[in-house]
Design a protein around this motif. Structure first.
Motif, short mmCIF file in Angstrom:
data_model
loop_
_atom_site.label_atom_id
_atom_site.label_comp_id
_atom_site.label_asym_id
_atom_site.label_seq_id
_atom_site.Cartn_x
_atom_site.Cartn_y
_atom_site.Cartn_z
N VAL A 314 0.87 -1.19 0.00
CA VAL A 314 0.00 0.00 0.00
C VAL A 314 0.89 1.23 0.00
O VAL A 314 1.87 1.29 0.76
CB VAL A 314 -0.91 0.04 1.27
CG1 VAL A 314 -1.83 1.27 1.23
CG2 VAL A 314 -1.74 -1.22 1.42
N ASN A 316 -0.01 5.38 -0.34
CA ASN A 316 -0.82 6.57 -0.67
C ASN A 316 -0.41 7.71 0.26
O ASN A 316 0.57 7.60 1.00
CB ASN A 316 -2.32 6.24 -0.57
CG ASN A 316 -2.71 5.66 0.79
OD1 ASN A 316 -2.23 6.13 1.82
ND2 ASN A 316 -3.56 4.65 0.78
N GLU A 443 -3.57 -5.35 4.13
CA GLU A 443 -3.66 -4.53 2.91
C GLU A 443 -5.06 -3.93 2.77
O GLU A 443 -5.21 -2.73 2.51
CB GLU A 443 -3.32 -5.42 1.71
CG GLU A 443 -3.03 -4.65 0.46
CD GLU A 443 -2.57 -5.57 -0.69
OE1 GLU A 443 -2.94 -5.26 -1.82
OE2 GLU A 443 -1.87 -6.57 -0.44
N LYS A 447 -5.86 0.09 3.10
CA LYS A 447 -6.40 0.78 1.91
C LYS A 447 -7.72 1.49 2.25
O LYS A 447 -8.07 2.48 1.62
CB LYS A 447 -6.62 -0.22 0.77
CG LYS A 447 -5.33 -0.47 -0.01
CD LYS A 447 -5.55 -1.47 -1.13
CE LYS A 447 -4.27 -1.63 -1.95
NZ LYS A 447 -4.32 -2.80 -2.84
#
Length: 448
Positions: A314, A316, A443, A447
């Motif tokens: 991941v 972001n 995960e 997310k």
């Protein structure tokens, strides 16, 4: 030994190396079946491909007409099935002996090392596959470009690439054309006794290289051989990486020889100094196998890495999550160093599952030192694998020695909830046990 057209039975078929061999023989037309202790994503894939597997140590479930049994050292000595098959006097051989036979069928590239061998094996396999060389490969992990641990060629194979495992001295069964040694650290001391014996074993491995072959090794290693030898490194080596940097989300470096020949600039999706070394060993190997520079450069840039090796799951604005197989202090140090270089501003939360009581005992102080690099540590209980508990060797004893301020023992059934409460900005899960079972859940959690 002709292993084709046989009924082959695998004891421990779900292991990463065993499942690759099972697939290989299944695709070659052999009747393949096997036993493993527990179902896993690997065994499910084998079953989908038509291989019969059972999960109970019960001789009644072994297929009739078995000609050949392949087993892994992870199978305990008191296995009912192994005992039954021995009494039945079926031919029983270790996985390493099978790889030894395969290594003599065409030019073999055998990759050994305390760390790095799975990444290097995957990378060389990927580059040769990308160069369209007729080949097979046996990899100790899932190479992401092919989403598999095996490449199965045909009777026209020119090259077979394989991981050369030092555990149980398995790699002494191989006869490589090119042998590679990435690193040598004290490990598996339950087998070798001390570091000198480990070094000696690696030197015995390179001595198995064919007389017209070549030994490729990290320049810092005590490898002595009368074979042609090429070293790689950041300095004082036959082939060196220069001007290493991270730019545009890629690692970039140049490759030069000590004579001053420049092989140009390379870029890759892997990070960390240890991965520059891994890439360098693969580049040197492919040059020895006459792969064009242009093809090596293109292939390296396209290499996506190996599942569970600095595996960015991941990434972001809010969180980055990396999963890694590291289970020895040197590997942990290399991975955490790379993570901290990439994300110097972020608070590092590490989940670590120690692997083996013997390894935890042998390197208790070294583990304490490297795990203290984390800002926050969740330490899981020791994964025993093939071992029985050892008195005084527990995760709690290890935790006491670790100096990072935020540290705690975390049980398996509390892990997901604990991570949810922490809301980490940089999470690393690490270990060679069954910690990988939690990766898909983590995960999804991170997310969302």
């Amino acid at each position: 030994m002709n292993m084709m057209n046989k009924n082959i039975y695998f004891l421990g078929i779900g292991g990463i190396g065993m499942s690759a061999l099972a697939r290989y023989f299944h695709k070659k037309g052999c009747a393949v079946a096997g036993y493993d202790k527990t179902p896993s994503p690997l065994t499910r894939k084998l079953e989908e491909e038509g291989i019969r597997i059972h999960y109970e140590d019960n001789p009644d479930l072994i297929p009739e007409n078995v000609d050949l049994v392949i087993f892994t050292p992870a199978i305990p000595a008191d296995s009912l099935e192994l005992d039954y098959l021995k009494k039945k006097q079926v031919e029983i051989i270790k996985r390493a002996q099978v790889l030894g036979e395969i290594s003599r069928q065409c030019k073999s590239v055998a990759v050994a090392g305390s760390h790095g061998k799975t990444t290097v094996t995957s990378l060389i396999s990927h580059l040769l596959h990308y160069a369209q060389k007729p080949m097979s490969a046996f990899i100790g992990g899932i190479a992401k470009n092919i989403n598999s641990n095996v490449i199965i060629g045909d009777e026209n194979d020119e090259i077979v690439v394989m991981e050369a495992d030092e555990f149980d001295r398995s790699f002494h069964q191989l006869t490589p054309y090119i042998s590679i040694v990435t690193s040598i650290d004290a490990d598996h001391l339950d087998i070798y006794g001390d570091e000198n014996q480990v070094v000696e074993a690696f030197n015995q491995f390179v001595d198995k290289t064919l007389p017209d072959g070549v030994v490729i090794c990290n320049s810092k290693l005590p490898i002595t051989t009368d074979r042609k030898k090429l070293t790689y490194g950041l300095e004082d080596a036959d082939v060196m990486a220069r001007d290493v940097r991270v730019e545009d989300g890629m690692t970039k470096f140049s490759v030069v020889t000590k004579e001053g020949v420049n092989f140009g600039e390379y870029k890759m999706q892997l990070f960390g100094e240890h991965n520059v070394m891994n890439a360098l060993s693969a580049v040197v190997t492919c040059l020895q196998l006459n792969i064009e520079l242009k093809v090596i450069k293109e292939g390296l840039e396209k290499f996506q890495g190996v599942a569970r090796r600095f595996d960015i799951r991941v990434r972001n604005e809010k969180v980055c999550y990396i999963d890694d197989y590291a289970h020895h202090p040197e590997e942990i140090k290399a991975t955490l160093k790379a993570v901290k270089t990439m994300f110097p501003e972020k608070k590092l939360t590490l989940v670590f599952q120690p692997h083996l009581f013997s390894r935890t005992h042998d390197f208790m102080d070294e583990f304490a030192e490297v795990l203290s690099l984390a800002d926050q540590l969740l330490l899981m209980e020791i994964y025993p694998a093939r071992e029985k508990p050892m008195p005084g060797v527990t995760s709690s004893v290890l935790l006491e020695k670790i100096s990072c301020e935020e540290k705690q023992i975390c049980q398996k059934d509390e892990l997901i909830k604990t991570i949810q409460n922490i809301e980490p900005e940089l999470l690393v899960t690490m270990g060679a046990g069954d910690i990988d079972r939690f990766v898909p859940q983590l995960e999804i959690l991170l997310k969302s």
